[in-house]
Design a protein around this motif. Sequence first.
Motif, short mmCIF file in Angstrom:
data_model
loop_
_atom_site.label_atom_id
_atom_site.label_comp_id
_atom_site.label_asym_id
_atom_site.label_seq_id
_atom_site.Cartn_x
_atom_site.Cartn_y
_atom_site.Cartn_z
N TYR A 115 0.85 -1.19 0.00
CA TYR A 115 0.00 0.00 0.00
C TYR A 115 0.88 1.24 0.00
O TYR A 115 2.10 1.17 0.15
N TYR A 116 0.25 2.40 -0.18
CA TYR A 116 0.95 3.68 -0.21
C TYR A 116 0.63 4.50 1.04
O TYR A 116 -0.47 4.41 1.59
N GLU A 117 1.61 5.30 1.42
CA GLU A 117 1.39 6.32 2.44
C GLU A 117 2.07 7.60 1.98
O GLU A 117 3.02 7.53 1.18
N TRP A 118 1.55 8.73 2.41
CA TRP A 118 2.10 10.02 1.99
C TRP A 118 2.65 10.78 3.19
O TRP A 118 2.07 10.75 4.29
N THR A 119 3.78 11.47 2.98
CA THR A 119 4.37 12.31 4.02
C THR A 119 4.66 13.69 3.45
O THR A 119 4.64 13.89 2.23
N GLY A 120 4.95 14.63 4.33
CA GLY A 120 5.33 15.96 3.88
C GLY A 120 4.20 16.96 3.92
O GLY A 120 3.05 16.62 4.21
N ASP A 121 4.54 18.21 3.62
CA ASP A 121 3.55 19.28 3.60
C ASP A 121 2.54 19.06 2.49
O ASP A 121 2.82 18.40 1.48
N ARG A 122 1.39 19.67 2.65
CA ARG A 122 0.31 19.52 1.67
C ARG A 122 0.75 19.95 0.27
O ARG A 122 0.32 19.38 -0.73
N SER A 123 1.64 20.93 0.21
CA SER A 123 2.08 21.45 -1.09
C SER A 123 3.11 20.54 -1.75
O SER A 123 3.42 20.71 -2.93
N ALA A 124 3.68 19.59 -0.99
CA ALA A 124 4.72 18.72 -1.56
C ALA A 124 4.60 17.32 -0.95
O ALA A 124 5.55 16.81 -0.34
N ARG A 125 3.45 16.72 -1.13
CA ARG A 125 3.23 15.39 -0.58
C ARG A 125 4.09 14.36 -1.29
O ARG A 125 4.18 14.36 -2.52
N ARG A 126 4.72 13.48 -0.51
CA ARG A 126 5.64 12.48 -1.06
C ARG A 126 5.08 11.08 -0.80
O ARG A 126 4.85 10.69 0.33
N PRO A 127 4.82 10.30 -1.88
CA PRO A 127 4.30 8.95 -1.67
C PRO A 127 5.40 7.95 -1.29
O PRO A 127 6.55 8.07 -1.75
N TRP A 128 5.05 7.01 -0.45
CA TRP A 128 5.92 5.90 -0.06
C TRP A 128 5.18 4.60 -0.35
O TRP A 128 3.96 4.50 -0.15
N PHE A 129 5.93 3.60 -0.78
CA PHE A 129 5.37 2.27 -0.95
C PHE A 129 5.74 1.43 0.27
O PHE A 129 6.89 1.44 0.72
N VAL A 130 4.78 0.71 0.80
CA VAL A 130 5.00 -0.19 1.93
C VAL A 130 4.70 -1.61 1.49
O VAL A 130 3.58 -1.92 1.04
#
Length: 230
Positions: A115-130
Motif C-alpha cells: 500500500y501507499y502512504e504520503w508524508t510531507g507538507d500539503r504542497s509537496a506530498r511524497r508517496p511511499w510504498f509499503v
Amino acid sequence: MAKHIRYMLRFMCGRFILSDASWAEYHDTLRIIRGASGHVSYNIKPTQTVSLARIVDGRLRADEARWWFVPDWFDVGTRDWKATTFNARIETAASKPVFRRAWKRGRCILPASGYYEWTGDRSARRPWFVGLTQNAPVFFAGLCEARSDSALTCTILTREATPELGHLHPRMPVILTEDELLPWLSGETGDADGRDLGLGWSGRFVTRPVRPFGRDDDGPELIEQDGFDL
C-alpha cells in the motif's frame, strides 16, 4: 475532484496495489480466494471495485465489492453516502452503528501486494510504498455488507502502526497472517478491541519513497524507487 483526493489522502489506508505476480501466489500458496478476477492495479482507489473473500452459509466465497462501506440501513444509493468509510478503526468498529452489523456478520479479507502512504507538507506530498521484505502475499482485514439492492460494499480495518511504520503514519492496515485468516473470517478473533491482530508481519516490512503520481496513473513503475534526498 482534486480537493477531494487531497482530503482523502489524509486518511489511512487510502491507496493499495495488487500485482499480477502476487495474485498467482495467493492461489498457489494460501488457496483462499478461488475464481476472483483479481483487479490487478498499482493504484487502487476508494470507490473502485476490489476483490475479497468472505464466509457465506459456512463456505468461503470470493466476491467483488465497492471499496467504500455503506451500511444496509442507509436506504439511498451508495453514491449518496457521504461519510468517509473506506477505512474503519478496528478498536471501535464493533461499537460503531455504521459497522456494528458487519462486524458480526460481514467479516472479509482483501488481497494486496502493498500500500501507499504520503508524508510531507500539503504542497509537496511524497508517496511511499509499503511492502514486505520477502514479497509474500498479504491480506487486509475488512468488513463488508450486502445491501438490499444487492450492492456489496467494504472497508479496510486499520490499527495503530508498528514502530517501523510510525514515521509514515500513526496508523496502518490490519494485515493478517495466514494463521489469522480463517479465525478472523469466522469471528473467533477480534472480539475485544483487535489490538492483537495484524502484528504478525512486524519487522518484515520494507518502505521506499516513490515518485509522485496522478490520480489515474497505473503500472509497475509507480512502485519503483525514487532517489530523492531524505
